[in-house]
Design a protein around this motif. Structure first.
Motif, PDB file in Angstrom:
ATOM      1  N   GLY A  69      -1.939   2.173  -6.807  1.00 12.13           N
ATOM      2  CA  GLY A  69      -3.154   3.559  -6.190  1.00 12.13           C
ATOM      3  C   GLY A  69      -4.504   2.801  -6.617  1.00 12.13           C
ATOM      4  N   VAL A  70      -5.369   3.694  -5.179  1.00 11.02           N
ATOM      5  CA  VAL A  70      -6.624   3.799  -5.935  1.00 11.02           C
ATOM      6  C   VAL A  70      -7.173   5.424  -5.828  1.00 11.02           C
ATOM      7  CG1 VAL A  70      -8.200   3.738  -3.606  1.00 11.02           C
ATOM      8  CG2 VAL A  70      -6.129   1.662  -3.891  1.00 11.02           C
ATOM      9  N   TYR A  71      -8.034   5.243  -7.137  1.00  7.11           N
ATOM     10  CA  TYR A  71      -9.130   5.724  -7.076  1.00  7.11           C
ATOM     11  C   TYR A  71      -9.925   6.117  -7.383  1.00  7.11           C
ATOM     12  CZ  TYR A  71      -4.488   7.331  -9.905  1.00  7.11           C
ATOM     13  OH  TYR A  71      -2.601   7.011  -9.711  1.00  7.11           O
ATOM     14  N   VAL A  72     -10.312   7.567  -6.590  1.00 11.40           N
ATOM     15  CA  VAL A  72     -11.864   7.610  -6.424  1.00 11.40           C
ATOM     16  C   VAL A  72     -12.326   9.102  -7.795  1.00 11.40           C
ATOM     17  CG1 VAL A  72     -13.752   8.218  -4.426  1.00 11.40           C
ATOM     18  CG2 VAL A  72     -12.019   6.737  -3.925  1.00 11.40           C
ATOM     19  N   ASN A  73     -13.224   8.876  -8.522  1.00 14.01           N
ATOM     20  CA  ASN A  73     -13.650   9.584  -9.206  1.00 14.01           C
ATOM     21  C   ASN A  73     -12.561  10.394  -9.942  1.00 14.01           C
ATOM     22  OD1 ASN A  73     -16.499   9.627  -8.220  1.00 14.01           O
ATOM     23  ND2 ASN A  73     -16.256  10.901  -6.450  1.00 14.01           N
ATOM     24  N   GLY A  74     -11.297   9.231 -10.049  1.00 13.28           N
ATOM     25  CA  GLY A  74     -10.251   9.920 -10.927  1.00 13.28           C
ATOM     26  C   GLY A  74      -8.818  10.399 -10.026  1.00 13.28           C
ATOM     27  N   ALA A  75      -9.718  10.615  -8.688  1.00 13.36           N
ATOM     28  CA  ALA A  75      -8.255  11.430  -8.126  1.00 13.36           C
ATOM     29  C   ALA A  75      -7.677  10.529  -7.046  1.00 13.36           C
ATOM     30  CB  ALA A  75      -9.145  12.380  -7.025  1.00 13.36           C
ATOM     31  N   LYS A  76      -6.710  10.343  -6.784  1.00 11.49           N
ATOM     32  CA  LYS A  76      -6.315   9.470  -6.105  1.00 11.49           C
ATOM     33  C   LYS A  76      -6.325   9.851  -4.341  1.00 11.49           C
ATOM     34  CE  LYS A  76      -1.124   7.706  -6.798  1.00 11.49           C
ATOM     35  NZ  LYS A  76       0.342   7.854  -6.431  1.00 11.49           N
ATOM     36  N   GLU A  77      -6.891   8.099  -3.985  1.00  8.98           N
ATOM     37  CA  GLU A  77      -7.686   7.779  -2.907  1.00  8.98           C
ATOM     38  C   GLU A  77      -6.132   8.052  -1.630  1.00  8.98           C
ATOM     39  OE1 GLU A  77     -10.325   9.019   0.681  1.00  8.98           O
ATOM     40  OE2 GLU A  77     -10.398   9.771  -1.340  1.00  8.98           O
ATOM     41  N   LEU A  78      -5.644   6.791  -2.048  1.00  5.85           N
ATOM     42  CA  LEU A  78      -4.273   6.653  -2.137  1.00  5.85           C
ATOM     43  C   LEU A  78      -3.706   5.728  -2.195  1.00  5.85           C
ATOM     44  CD1 LEU A  78      -5.417   2.998  -0.381  1.00  5.85           C
ATOM     45  CD2 LEU A  78      -7.007   4.555   0.252  1.00  5.85           C
ATOM     46  N   HIS A  79      -1.786   4.910  -2.229  1.00 11.07           N
ATOM     47  CA  HIS A  79      -1.786   4.128  -2.346  1.00 11.07           C
ATOM     48  C   HIS A  79      -1.345   2.557  -1.337  1.00 11.07           C
ATOM     49  CE1 HIS A  79       1.426   7.018  -1.574  1.00 11.07           C
ATOM     50  NE2 HIS A  79       2.215   6.085  -1.932  1.00 11.07           N
ATOM     51  N   PHE A  80      -0.902   1.973  -2.131  1.00 14.51           N
ATOM     52  CA  PHE A  80      -0.384   0.778  -0.981  1.00 14.51           C
ATOM     53  C   PHE A  80       1.187   0.262  -1.887  1.00 14.51           C
ATOM     54  CE2 PHE A  80      -3.897  -0.748  -1.825  1.00 14.51           C
ATOM     55  CZ  PHE A  80      -3.687  -2.286  -3.177  1.00 14.51           C
ATOM     56  N   TYR A  81       1.922   0.026  -1.363  1.00 13.14           N
ATOM     57  CA  TYR A  81       3.595  -0.622  -2.098  1.00 13.14           C
ATOM     58  C   TYR A  81       4.020  -1.333  -1.142  1.00 13.14           C
ATOM     59  CZ  TYR A  81       6.144   2.383   0.999  1.00 13.14           C
ATOM     60  OH  TYR A  81       6.938   2.373   2.158  1.00 13.14           O
ATOM     61  N   ASP A  82       4.926  -2.060  -2.229  1.00 13.13           N
ATOM     62  CA  ASP A  82       6.024  -2.968  -1.178  1.00 13.13           C
ATOM     63  C   ASP A  82       7.459  -2.744  -2.016  1.00 13.13           C
ATOM     64  OD1 ASP A  82       6.470  -5.856  -0.585  1.00 13.13           O
ATOM     65  OD2 ASP A  82       7.434  -5.906  -2.105  1.00 13.13           O
ATOM     66  N   GLU A  83       7.936  -2.710  -1.288  1.00  7.99           N
ATOM     67  CA  GLU A  83       9.296  -2.203  -1.843  1.00  7.99           C
ATOM     68  C   GLU A  83      10.149  -3.613  -1.187  1.00  7.99           C
ATOM     69  OE1 GLU A  83      13.020   1.094  -0.786  1.00  7.99           O
ATOM     70  OE2 GLU A  83      10.146   1.006   0.268  1.00  7.99           O
ATOM     71  N   GLN A  84      11.636  -4.025  -1.860  1.00 10.13           N
ATOM     72  CA  GLN A  84      12.521  -5.095  -1.910  1.00 10.13           C
ATOM     73  C   GLN A  84      13.231  -4.343  -2.914  1.00 10.13           C
ATOM     74  OE1 GLN A  84      11.342  -9.189  -2.282  1.00 10.13           O
ATOM     75  NE2 GLN A  84       9.450  -8.898  -1.519  1.00 10.13           N
ATOM     76  N   GLU A  85      14.613  -3.819  -2.266  1.00  8.32           N
ATOM     77  CA  GLU A  85      15.789  -3.401  -2.847  1.00  8.32           C
ATOM     78  C   GLU A  85      16.648  -4.793  -3.523  1.00  8.32           C
ATOM     79  OE1 GLU A  85      16.539  -0.476  -3.979  1.00  8.32           O
ATOM     80  OE2 GLU A  85      14.465   0.315  -2.967  1.00  8.32           O
ATOM     81  N   SER A  86      16.796  -4.380  -5.402  1.00  7.73           N
ATOM     82  CA  SER A  86      17.640  -5.264  -6.200  1.00  7.73           C
ATOM     83  C   SER A  86      18.765  -4.665  -6.859  1.00  7.73           C
ATOM     84  CB  SER A  86      16.615  -6.079  -6.487  1.00  7.73           C
ATOM     85  OG  SER A  86      17.805  -6.733  -7.318  1.00  7.73           O
ATOM     86  N   GLU A  87      19.787  -5.227  -7.271  1.00  7.49           N
ATOM     87  CA  GLU A  87      21.054  -4.338  -7.678  1.00  7.49           C
ATOM     88  C   GLU A  87      20.092  -4.890  -9.064  1.00  7.49           C
ATOM     89  OE1 GLU A  87      23.934  -2.860  -6.625  1.00  7.49           O
ATOM     90  OE2 GLU A  87      23.134  -2.996  -5.142  1.00  7.49           O
ATOM     91  N   SER A  88      19.604  -5.423  -9.573  1.00  4.11           N
ATOM     92  CA  SER A  88      20.015  -5.618 -11.465  1.00  4.11           C
ATOM     93  C   SER A  88      18.725  -6.973 -11.651  1.00  4.11           C
ATOM     94  CB  SER A  88      21.109  -6.046 -12.140  1.00  4.11           C
ATOM     95  OG  SER A  88      20.922  -7.390 -11.201  1.00  4.11           O
ATOM     96  N   ASN A  89      18.560  -7.523 -10.599  1.00  2.00           N
ATOM     97  CA  ASN A  89      17.419  -7.923 -11.235  1.00  2.00           C
ATOM     98  C   ASN A  89      15.970  -8.305 -10.947  1.00  2.00           C
ATOM     99  OD1 ASN A  89      19.379 -10.077 -12.537  1.00  2.00           O
ATOM    100  ND2 ASN A  89      19.640 -10.984 -10.243  1.00  2.00           N
ATOM    101  N   ASN A  90      14.983  -8.777 -11.714  1.00  2.00           N
ATOM    102  CA  ASN A  90      13.507  -8.519 -11.337  1.00  2.00           C
ATOM    103  C   ASN A  90      13.377  -9.559 -10.695  1.00  2.00           C
ATOM    104  OD1 ASN A  90      13.125  -6.306 -12.025  1.00  2.00           O
ATOM    105  ND2 ASN A  90      12.403  -6.874 -15.071  1.00  2.00           N
TER     106      ASN A  90
END
Length: 136
Positions: A69-90
């Motif tokens: 999360g990118v926060y400006v003055n305490g409020a979330k301005e935007l976010h970015f993410y990565d997604e890779q599904e895995s059954e059980s392993n980090n």
């Protein structure tokens, strides 16, 4: 563009200690711009109003997805993410983004892991960089 603006407000900070962590992203080292970013809090405080280009890069350890999360003055301005599904392993996944924000004098910007864990070590750094591209 305004060539005299480039380089006038620049910061670069990185973290190498802590292993895996969540929450507020703080830093061990400020390479440049110690008057703009506080490494202990991870907060970038704007001294010159304008449009800033900001970036984050780092590695996550997660089973499915990681959110920053990118926060400006305490409020979330935007976010970015990565997604890779895995059954059980980090797995280790790279998360990085570059964005622009129009900011005012006194605005405070910080980053926070909203999901997943960031992984850092001596050779696996998490970076937060920014610079003014156009003053107001």
């Amino acid at each position: 563009g305004e060539s005299y603006v480039f380089g006038s407000q620049v910061f670069s900070a990185f973290k190498t200690s802590g292993g895996t962590f969540t929450g507020l992203i703080t830093f061990d080292t400020v390479v440049i711009g110690s008057d703009l970013i506080t490494k202990e809090t991870g907060v970038f405080k704007v001294k010159v109003a304008g449009t800033y280009m900001l970036s984050f890069s780092g590695e996550y350890i997660t089973k499915n997805y990681a959110w920053i999360g990118v926060y400006v003055n305490g409020a979330k301005e935007l976010h970015f993410y990565d997604e890779q599904e895995s059954e059980s392993n980090n797995h280790i996944s790279y998360v990085g983004s570059t964005w622009t924000l129009v900011l005012s004098v006194g605005d405070e910007v910080y980053l926070k892991t909203d999901s997943g864990q960031i992984f850092v070590s001596g050779t696996h750094r998490a970076y937060f960089n920014g610079f003014l591209i156009k003053s107001e």
